[in-house]
Enzyme design. Structure first.
Site, PDB file in Angstrom:
ATOM      1  CD  GLU A  84      -2.016   3.966  -7.389  1.00  0.00           C
ATOM      2  OE1 GLU A  84      -2.898   5.174  -7.149  1.00  0.00           O
ATOM      3  OE2 GLU A  84      -0.946   2.659  -6.724  1.00  0.00           O
TER       4      GLU A  84
ATOM      5  CB  SER B 187      -1.135  -0.132   1.397  1.00  0.00           C
ATOM      6  OG  SER B 187      -1.890  -1.497   1.161  1.00  0.00           O
TER       7      SER B 187
HETATM    8  N1  LIG Z   1      -6.643  -5.156   2.439  1.00  0.00           N
HETATM    9  C1  LIG Z   1      -6.215  -3.617   1.804  1.00  0.00           C
HETATM   10  O1  LIG Z   1      -7.942  -3.104   1.701  1.00  0.00           O
HETATM   11  C2  LIG Z   1      -5.419  -3.591   1.016  1.00  0.00           C
HETATM   12  C3  LIG Z   1      -5.317  -2.957  -0.440  1.00  0.00           C
HETATM   13  C4  LIG Z   1      -4.364  -2.480  -1.015  1.00  0.00           C
HETATM   14  C5  LIG Z   1      -3.561  -3.555  -0.257  1.00  0.00           C
HETATM   15  N2  LIG Z   1      -2.963  -4.095   0.632  1.00  0.00           N
HETATM   16  C6  LIG Z   1      -1.867  -4.673   0.971  1.00  0.00           C
HETATM   17  O2  LIG Z   1      -1.933  -6.394   0.458  1.00  0.00           O
HETATM   18  C7  LIG Z   1      -0.633  -6.426   1.206  1.00  0.00           C
HETATM   19  C8  LIG Z   1      -1.348  -7.526   1.690  1.00  0.00           C
HETATM   20  O3  LIG Z   1      -2.308  -7.403   2.376  1.00  0.00           O
HETATM   21  P1  LIG Z   1      -3.444  -8.174   3.187  1.00  0.00           P
HETATM   22  O4  LIG Z   1      -5.036  -7.072   3.086  1.00  0.00           O
HETATM   23  O5  LIG Z   1      -4.109  -9.010   1.849  1.00  0.00           O
HETATM   24  O6  LIG Z   1      -3.028  -8.781   4.493  1.00  0.00           O
HETATM   25  P2  LIG Z   1      -3.242 -10.196   5.169  1.00  0.00           P
HETATM   26  O7  LIG Z   1      -3.086 -10.648   6.911  1.00  0.00           O
HETATM   27  O8  LIG Z   1      -4.593 -10.966   4.720  1.00  0.00           O
HETATM   28  O9  LIG Z   1      -2.638 -11.363   4.417  1.00  0.00           O
HETATM   29  C9  LIG Z   1      -1.332 -11.300   4.141  1.00  0.00           C
HETATM   30  C10 LIG Z   1      -1.236 -13.100   4.258  1.00  0.00           C
HETATM   31  O10 LIG Z   1       0.096 -12.974   3.778  1.00  0.00           O
HETATM   32  C11 LIG Z   1       0.745 -14.624   4.147  1.00  0.00           C
HETATM   33  N3  LIG Z   1       2.188 -14.214   4.791  1.00  0.00           N
HETATM   34  C12 LIG Z   1       2.773 -14.389   6.092  1.00  0.00           C
HETATM   35  N4  LIG Z   1       4.279 -14.873   5.275  1.00  0.00           N
HETATM   36  C13 LIG Z   1       4.449 -14.949   4.346  1.00  0.00           C
HETATM   37  C14 LIG Z   1       5.537 -15.593   3.438  1.00  0.00           C
HETATM   38  N5  LIG Z   1       6.759 -15.443   3.990  1.00  0.00           N
HETATM   39  N6  LIG Z   1       5.343 -16.301   2.269  1.00  0.00           N
HETATM   40  C15 LIG Z   1       3.698 -16.238   1.693  1.00  0.00           C
HETATM   41  N7  LIG Z   1       2.957 -15.708   2.519  1.00  0.00           N
HETATM   42  C16 LIG Z   1       2.919 -14.931   3.579  1.00  0.00           C
HETATM   43  C17 LIG Z   1      -0.178 -14.557   6.025  1.00  0.00           C
HETATM   44  O11 LIG Z   1       0.112 -16.214   6.432  1.00  0.00           O
HETATM   45  C18 LIG Z   1      -1.424 -14.323   5.384  1.00  0.00           C
HETATM   46  O12 LIG Z   1      -2.695 -14.668   4.694  1.00  0.00           O
HETATM   47  C19 LIG Z   1      -0.011  -5.281   1.974  1.00  0.00           C
HETATM   48  O13 LIG Z   1       1.696  -5.329   2.108  1.00  0.00           O
HETATM   49  C20 LIG Z   1      -1.223  -5.056   2.434  1.00  0.00           C
HETATM   50  O14 LIG Z   1      -0.736  -3.478   2.878  1.00  0.00           O
HETATM   51  C21 LIG Z   1      -4.190  -4.138   1.242  1.00  0.00           C
END
Ligand SMILES: NC(=O)c1ccc[n+]([C@@H]2O[C@H](COP(=O)([O-])OP(=O)(O)OC[C@H]3O[C@@H](n4cnc5c(N)ncnc54)[C@H](O)[C@@H]3O)[C@@H](O)[C@H]2O)c1
Length: 390
Positions: free
Chosen positions: A153, A120
């Site tokens: 993006e 993000s």
């Molecule tokens: N939540 C949102 O609305 C949103 C929107 C855009 C971008 N993002 C970005 O996307 C990314 C993920 O966010 P999210 O909300 O999906 O988080 P989340 O916590 O739902 O999912 C993250 C996943 O990654 C896994 N993980 C941890 N270490 C790992 C590894 N070494 N290898 C593989 N998997 C691993 C975790 O177990 C978890 O299942 C972040 O960088 C966040 O900032 C989030």
């Protein structure tokens, strides 16, 4: 330019599973990796559930659902990325973790594979260095919910090659999304523009100028899909705070997060997912952000002009073109189509009006805005502002 035949996703959480669904929906094989079998299964279930929702709405058949699911596989092993042409990283928002993941991905994938981050707000350049092949790394920032939101993006770093960028743009178009090219900067484009808007909403209520409900209703009446308080509750206050910290670090005083954001996070009020945020979705009491005295004088421009100001900073830094800024805000935040985006909106309000209101409210205007007004480029009324009008 290369072609993407197989995609890997690192992290099967909220975003990883959503992106995987979007990729398989477009007919591409995708392998989703997480750190335990249980988490992988949870991700696969989320993808299936996403497709089931489409079946219920009559947008696809049960047979098509199985065809799409057949393209998705789950894994805990990095070895399953060995034939991926593109891996999209969607692990938690932690730079040290992401750097580790990029080092692993650099070693586990073919040297020609593109590695993308869905971060993000974290610096993609720092991750690219860790991969050992920074020319093949860039940001692909999807929005939540990824299967639905059209905007992606596309963020090249200073090291990303033209071929990587072209391939990534064509991949995004191939999965029927809208790629908008954004120069790397803190918060990228949409979150960077959204935070001054949200910050001003919260500060307005903190100062007693309006109630949360009044602000949310006014912004919906303007045409936004939801008001800023409901938006933050939906996105998650913890997620927004992480972005706000990065923005403040990069842009200083004008990106200072409002006090109540931290107060709420400290109280564990993270938004809908925890049962309470700015509003309560459970037994938790309502949170008093400010005196909550509706004044009946709240005007949407109070939030929109600081957003326009940040957009002007983005233009000055060549983060994106004026047309792309407007397009990204409409596709990424639901900024009303009838306005044609925040920069067109500013042009129709008058850049002199925007400038004087920003000053009146104590904001530091972007020098580009001052120069445009000084040069008589006031928007629609002078036929020239951020855009030209004939
Ligand atoms: N939540 C949102 O609305 C949103 C929107 C855009 C971008 N993002 C970005 O996307 C990314 C993920 O966010 P999210 O909300 O999906 O988080 P989340 O916590 O739902 O999912 C993250 C996943 O990654 C896994 N993980 C941890 N270490 C790992 C590894 N070494 N290898 C593989 N998997 C691993 C975790 O177990 C978890 O299942 C972040 O960088 C966040 O900032 C989030």
């Amino acid at each position: 330019m290369a072609y993407i035949y197989k995609v890997g996703i690192a992290g099967a959480g909220l975003m990883g599973s959503g992106i995987a669904q979007a990729v398989s929906a477009a007919g591409l094989p995708v392998v989703v990796r997480d750190v335990s079998g249980e988490l992988v299964q949870r991700g696969l279930q989320a993808i299936r559930k996403g497709f089931e929702g489409r079946v219920k709405k009559g947008k696809m058949t049960a047979e098509q659902l199985e065809q799409k699911m057949a393209l998705v596989s789950g894994s805990t092993s990095l070895a399953d990325f060995s034939d991926a042409d593109l891996v999209i990283e969607a692990v938690p928002e932690d730079l040290a973790l992401k750097k580790r993941v990029f080092a692993e991905l650099g070693a586990a994938t073919p040297s020609s594979a593109i590695l993308a981050s869905n971060t993000s707000a974290l610096p993609i350049s720092a991750m690219s260095e860790a991969s050992g092949r920074p020319d093949r790394v860039l940001g692909l920032h999807f929005f939540h919910p990824a299967p639905v939101m059209k905007l992606v993006e596309v963020i090249p770093t200073v090291r990303t090659s033209q071929d990587t960028l072209d391939t990534a743009v064509s991949f995004v178009e191939g999965i029927r999304k809208l790629p908008v090219r954004v120069r790397e900067c803190a918060g990228f484009l949409v979150n960077r523009l959204l935070m001054p808007y949200v910050g001003e909403a919260i500060r307005g209520v903190e100062s007693g100028a309006a109630s949360k409900k009044e602000v949310d209703e006014a912004m919906v009446a303007f045409g936004m899909p939801v008001g800023p308080f409901l938006l933050v509750d939906t996105l998650g206050l913890d997620v927004c705070t992480k972005v706000a910290v990065v923005l403040e670090h990069a842009y200083g005083e004008r990106a200072k997060p409002p006090a109540s954001l931290k107060k709420l996070v400290d109280q564990g009020r993270l938004g809908m997912k925890s049962g309470a945020g700015f509003y309560s979705y459970s037994e938790a009491p309502e949170f008093a952000v400010g005196p909550e005295a509706p004044q009946g004088t709240f005007r949407p421009e109070r939030l929109l002009f600081p957003m326009v100001n940040e957009a002007a900073f983005c233009l000055e830094e060549q983060v994106a073109s004026p047309g792309d800024i407007d397009l990204a805000m409409m596709a990424g935040t639901g900024f009303p189509q009838r306005t044609q985006g925040p920069l067109h909106y500013a042009d129709s309000e008058g850049l002199d009006v925007v400038l004087s209101k920003l000053k009146e409210a104590g904001h530091a205007p972007c020098p580009l805005l001052e120069r445009k007004v000084a040069a008589g480029e006031l928007g629609v009324k002078t036929k020239r502002g951020f855009f030209e009008y004939t």
